[in-house]
Design a protein around this motif. Sequence first.
Motif, PDB file in Angstrom:
ATOM      1  N   LEU A 141       0.818  -1.203   0.000  1.00 26.92           N
ATOM      2  CA  LEU A 141       0.000   0.000   0.000  1.00 26.92           C
ATOM      3  C   LEU A 141       0.858   1.263   0.000  1.00 26.92           C
ATOM      4  CD1 LEU A 141      -2.920   1.007   0.070  1.00 26.92           C
ATOM      5  CD2 LEU A 141      -2.804   0.984   2.566  1.00 26.92           C
ATOM      6  N   VAL A 142       1.968   1.236   0.716  1.00 24.81           N
ATOM      7  CA  VAL A 142       2.858   2.401   0.761  1.00 24.81           C
ATOM      8  C   VAL A 142       3.383   2.726  -0.636  1.00 24.81           C
ATOM      9  CG1 VAL A 142       5.096   3.232   1.571  1.00 24.81           C
ATOM     10  CG2 VAL A 142       3.523   2.124   3.174  1.00 24.81           C
ATOM     11  N   PHE A 143       3.812   1.698  -1.357  1.00 24.68           N
ATOM     12  CA  PHE A 143       4.352   1.923  -2.706  1.00 24.68           C
ATOM     13  C   PHE A 143       3.237   2.199  -3.716  1.00 24.68           C
ATOM     14  CE2 PHE A 143       7.965  -0.300  -0.798  1.00 24.68           C
ATOM     15  CZ  PHE A 143       9.023   0.475  -1.266  1.00 24.68           C
ATOM     16  N   ALA A 144       2.099   1.509  -3.562  1.00 22.31           N
ATOM     17  CA  ALA A 144       1.025   1.648  -4.547  1.00 22.31           C
ATOM     18  C   ALA A 144       0.317   2.988  -4.442  1.00 22.31           C
ATOM     19  CB  ALA A 144       0.013   0.516  -4.381  1.00 22.31           C
ATOM     20  N   GLY A 145       0.262   3.556  -3.240  1.00 21.33           N
ATOM     21  CA  GLY A 145      -0.481   4.789  -3.044  1.00 21.33           C
ATOM     22  C   GLY A 145      -0.026   5.917  -3.948  1.00 21.33           C
ATOM     23  N   SER A 146       1.290   6.111  -4.055  1.00 17.07           N
ATOM     24  CA  SER A 146       1.800   7.206  -4.881  1.00 17.07           C
ATOM     25  C   SER A 146       1.603   6.936  -6.367  1.00 17.07           C
ATOM     26  CB  SER A 146       3.286   7.430  -4.585  1.00 17.07           C
ATOM     27  OG  SER A 146       4.030   6.257  -4.866  1.00 17.07           O
ATOM     28  N   LEU A 147       1.680   5.662  -6.771  1.00 16.38           N
ATOM     29  CA  LEU A 147       1.518   5.317  -8.181  1.00 16.38           C
ATOM     30  C   LEU A 147       0.060   5.406  -8.616  1.00 16.38           C
ATOM     31  CD1 LEU A 147       3.909   2.223  -8.396  1.00 16.38           C
ATOM     32  CD2 LEU A 147       4.371   4.565  -9.145  1.00 16.38           C
ATOM     33  N   ALA A 148      -0.854   4.992  -7.744  1.00 17.32           N
ATOM     34  CA  ALA A 148      -2.275   4.998  -8.097  1.00 17.32           C
ATOM     35  C   ALA A 148      -2.755   6.411  -8.412  1.00 17.32           C
ATOM     36  CB  ALA A 148      -3.102   4.405  -6.957  1.00 17.32           C
ATOM     37  N   GLY A 149      -2.222   7.398  -7.697  1.00 16.25           N
ATOM     38  CA  GLY A 149      -2.629   8.774  -7.936  1.00 16.25           C
ATOM     39  C   GLY A 149      -2.227   9.314  -9.292  1.00 16.25           C
ATOM     40  N   LYS A 150      -1.306   8.622  -9.962  1.00 13.42           N
ATOM     41  CA  LYS A 150      -0.835   9.068 -11.277  1.00 13.42           C
ATOM     42  C   LYS A 150      -1.628   8.472 -12.432  1.00 13.42           C
ATOM     43  CE  LYS A 150       3.961   9.468  -9.621  1.00 13.42           C
ATOM     44  NZ  LYS A 150       5.359   9.003  -9.821  1.00 13.42           N
ATOM     45  N   LEU A 151      -2.594   7.599 -12.109  1.00 15.25           N
ATOM     46  CA  LEU A 151      -3.314   6.907 -13.183  1.00 15.25           C
ATOM     47  C   LEU A 151      -4.034   7.882 -14.104  1.00 15.25           C
ATOM     48  CD1 LEU A 151      -4.207   4.263 -14.485  1.00 15.25           C
ATOM     49  CD2 LEU A 151      -6.109   4.171 -12.855  1.00 15.25           C
ATOM     50  N   GLY A 152      -4.640   8.916 -13.535  1.00 15.05           N
ATOM     51  CA  GLY A 152      -5.349   9.889 -14.365  1.00 15.05           C
ATOM     52  C   GLY A 152      -4.446  10.571 -15.366  1.00 15.05           C
ATOM     53  N   GLY A 153      -3.156  10.686 -15.043  1.00 15.42           N
ATOM     54  CA  GLY A 153      -2.224  11.358 -15.939  1.00 15.42           C
ATOM     55  C   GLY A 153      -1.870  10.565 -17.177  1.00 15.42           C
ATOM     56  N   VAL A 154      -2.140   9.249 -17.184  1.00 10.16           N
ATOM     57  CA  VAL A 154      -1.808   8.431 -18.356  1.00 10.16           C
ATOM     58  C   VAL A 154      -3.055   8.003 -19.116  1.00 10.16           C
ATOM     59  CG1 VAL A 154       0.347   7.575 -17.355  1.00 10.16           C
ATOM     60  CG2 VAL A 154      -1.772   6.306 -16.956  1.00 10.16           C
ATOM     61  N   GLU A 155      -4.225   8.517 -18.689  1.00 14.40           N
ATOM     62  CA  GLU A 155      -5.443   8.195 -19.435  1.00 14.40           C
ATOM     63  C   GLU A 155      -5.398   8.851 -20.808  1.00 14.40           C
ATOM     64  OE1 GLU A 155      -8.850   9.362 -17.239  1.00 14.40           O
ATOM     65  OE2 GLU A 155      -8.463   8.009 -15.561  1.00 14.40           O
ATOM     66  N   LYS A 156      -5.906   8.146 -21.808  1.00 16.90           N
ATOM     67  CA  LYS A 156      -5.976   8.663 -23.170  1.00 16.90           C
ATOM     68  C   LYS A 156      -7.432   8.725 -23.585  1.00 16.90           C
ATOM     69  CE  LYS A 156      -1.441   6.818 -24.504  1.00 16.90           C
ATOM     70  NZ  LYS A 156      -0.699   5.949 -25.436  1.00 16.90           N
ATOM     71  N   ASN A 157      -7.927   9.956 -23.732  1.00 13.61           N
ATOM     72  CA  ASN A 157      -9.338  10.149 -24.057  1.00 13.61           C
ATOM     73  C   ASN A 157      -9.552  10.770 -25.427  1.00 13.61           C
ATOM     74  OD1 ASN A 157     -10.434   9.206 -21.502  1.00 13.61           O
ATOM     75  ND2 ASN A 157      -9.470  11.022 -20.616  1.00 13.61           N
ATOM     76  N   ASP A 158      -8.496  10.721 -26.280  1.00 13.10           N
ATOM     77  CA  ASP A 158      -8.645  11.256 -27.632  1.00 13.10           C
ATOM     78  C   ASP A 158      -9.281  10.203 -28.531  1.00 13.10           C
ATOM     79  OD1 ASP A 158      -6.557   9.520 -27.595  1.00 13.10           O
ATOM     80  OD2 ASP A 158      -5.204  10.731 -28.804  1.00 13.10           O
ATOM     81  N   ASN A 159      -9.523  10.567 -29.804  1.00 13.92           N
ATOM     82  CA  ASN A 159     -10.191   9.647 -30.729  1.00 13.92           C
ATOM     83  C   ASN A 159      -9.429   8.343 -30.904  1.00 13.92           C
ATOM     84  OD1 ASN A 159     -12.431  11.225 -31.304  1.00 13.92           O
ATOM     85  ND2 ASN A 159     -11.394  12.349 -32.929  1.00 13.92           N
ATOM     86  N   ALA A 160      -8.082   8.425 -30.879  1.00  9.98           N
ATOM     87  CA  ALA A 160      -7.276   7.230 -31.123  1.00  9.98           C
ATOM     88  C   ALA A 160      -7.519   6.150 -30.075  1.00  9.98           C
ATOM     89  CB  ALA A 160      -5.790   7.602 -31.162  1.00  9.98           C
ATOM     90  N   SER A 161      -7.897   6.576 -28.868  1.00 11.67           N
ATOM     91  CA  SER A 161      -8.116   5.593 -27.808  1.00 11.67           C
ATOM     92  C   SER A 161      -9.477   4.918 -27.931  1.00 11.67           C
ATOM     93  CB  SER A 161      -7.999   6.258 -26.432  1.00 11.67           C
ATOM     94  OG  SER A 161      -9.072   7.145 -26.212  1.00 11.67           O
ATOM     95  N   TRP A 162     -10.312   5.402 -28.842  1.00 11.07           N
ATOM     96  CA  TRP A 162     -11.643   4.826 -29.045  1.00 11.07           C
ATOM     97  C   TRP A 162     -11.777   4.171 -30.404  1.00 11.07           C
ATOM     98  CZ3 TRP A 162     -15.314   5.345 -25.098  1.00 11.07           C
ATOM     99  CH2 TRP A 162     -14.944   6.187 -24.051  1.00 11.07           C
TER     100      TRP A 162
END
Length: 704
Positions: free
Chosen positions: A27-48
């Motif tokens: 949990l200690v290691f995962a906590g900081s990484l989980a918060g970055k998930l939104g930064g790697v989301e791809k919501n442009d046309n190519a991702s669909w």
Amino acid sequence: MTTGSFARLVCGRRTKWIVLALWIVVLVFAGSLAGKLGGVEKNDNASWLPGDAEATQVSELQKQFQPDDIVPAILVYERTGGITPADQEKAAADAKAIAAVPGITGQIIGPVPSADKAALQIIAPIKIDADGWDKIADVVGQIKTISGAGENGLGISMTGPAGVAADSAGAFDGIDGTLLYTTLIVVAIILLVTYRSPILWLLPIVTAGVALTSAQAVIYLLAEHGGLVVNAQSAGILTVLVFGAGTDYALLLVARYREELRRHADRHEAMMFALHRAGPAIIASAATVAIGMGCLMLAEVNSTSGLGPVAALGVLVGLLAMMTLLPALLVIFGRWLFWPVRPRYGTPEPTATGLWARMGNRIARRPRAVWISTAVVLGAMALGLVQLDANGLSQQDSFTSEQPSVAGLEVLGRHFPAGQGDPVVVIAGADRADAVRTAFTGVPGISAVGDPVVKNGLVQFEGTLTSAPDSQAAEDTVIAARDALRGTGAKVGGTTAMTLDINEANKHDNRLIIPLVLLVVLIILAVLLRSLVAPILLMATVVLSFAAALGVSALVFRHVFGFGGEDTAFPLFVFVFLVALGIDYNIFLMTRVREETREHGTRRGALIGLAATGGVITSAGIVLAGTFAALGSLPLVAFAEIGFAVAFGVLLDTLVVRSVLVTALNLDIGRWMWWPSKLTHQDPAVDAPVSPAPLSQSERVLPQ
């Protein structure tokens, strides 16, 4: 490692502390990484978009004509009595100011007057930079600030692809937090009611939270370094899935643990037996869900194929947490967690005389009549499928609440060609320019074709649609354009073509993945139950349940909520979630029935299995339904429809199909349910028809 040795390892007197310590480190290691998930989301046309779709190819070729990805924002100025000189001056000043906004690239078009002189429009091209579509909302917001809301009778509307994208971004803004908190509240309330304990409910919630954080961290690493495609849709569904499925596994484990606490004085021994007996069913259920979700990887639509591994990883991480962290926490805290109704050693098991025992007793009187009548009712519910319109949602129909960009589209359509600002794009070899232009100009539904742009041996044309870009008429125009240009080597793209290609790919995915998931689940059930008859009948009930849920949902969407249709991916998502998750309840019930059948025969085993699992299956179904219903908190029709259909389908599955229909089939078919396993050859006397005593004579209807 066997389930017995695994159970001893997880809940040992010393090893339970090691398990807890390991999860704290994770949990200690995962906590900081989980918060970055939104930064790697791809919501442009190519991702669909489907990777090999014609619109995708055009999108790539367009980069040779404009190095930047461009999306137009359209400002519409409207005055009922006609545009005044002052209005024209304001629009011109706004256009000049908008040109200086960071993110605006190329030439501002307009102000362009409408033919009826009652409106003006400005088209501002917005550059999509490395941050993707996330910055569009910021640029649109600055444009709105410059133009203002209009005054003195002048109406100003922001619309076009950029306006719609900004409203969509607003709908998705905070989706993770909204879904997380809504899901937490729903699960907490249901667990409080289920356990009737002020403390016990916290452990499944905490464990699910740890599982979600860990899953998000793993998915972030795969998205950042492994090429996994994650968007807001898959990230949102991950939250619902981990809490929904994880809490289901927790409920089954806690129920079996509570049983064993009445049979064993030592809580460590009780947990060891609970894990040993419930573990295989939980593992099989999670594996089935993960494999079913994994089938989505074969989808043509990028967003759907990306959801497959995201959902599968979430379920597997949830399984790991519920099979290790939760048992360790339960034995660390001890029996007092169940206060005020603590399961004391030597006390009778209440499920033997509870609601589901009495329900089974009633079903046993006329099982054939029960399953036939239940199937007929479900079939009647499925007739609502005639109202299903899964052909895609227009922009006007995509939101559950009114959006500024949608209102702007209506204003634009009153005064300008509906497709202006969002053209059909045609790219071909430069040597075929004349032939392509002639054919494209003659396509019905194209009001005008712009001048050709030639570069690198290619020519690009843009055609204005007479219909709204998100309408069926516009899609028909794209189809007609592709037919007219066939043989010229030209490719047709643009926003409408993208929507068309996504819808066609979704229909292909429905035809491919739904039968595949059915086959995979059938094979898993056959291996788990060591039977052919039981899996086939169970899958038949699954399909009937799915059809009934879809039929009722279609009627509700049309006549209660007033939705304009369903997304083309709607049937696939609902099917995968209902079948992959709903099969959990089949596995929970039938593995217990099989366990009891060895001693009591199928008919008596069916009653014992229903009595023992009916309560936990119902609780699990309510939790899962509640978590998916949380999707309705988002202002997007597609999410609301999936949430309602899955929630209703899960409740139908747990309260009717699993508990009534499957139990009645078990009672009616008896030992032949297990053909061709050796249970089929059980002594017929052991599997004699059940003749339950009248309920008023005795509470005890099942043997201990």
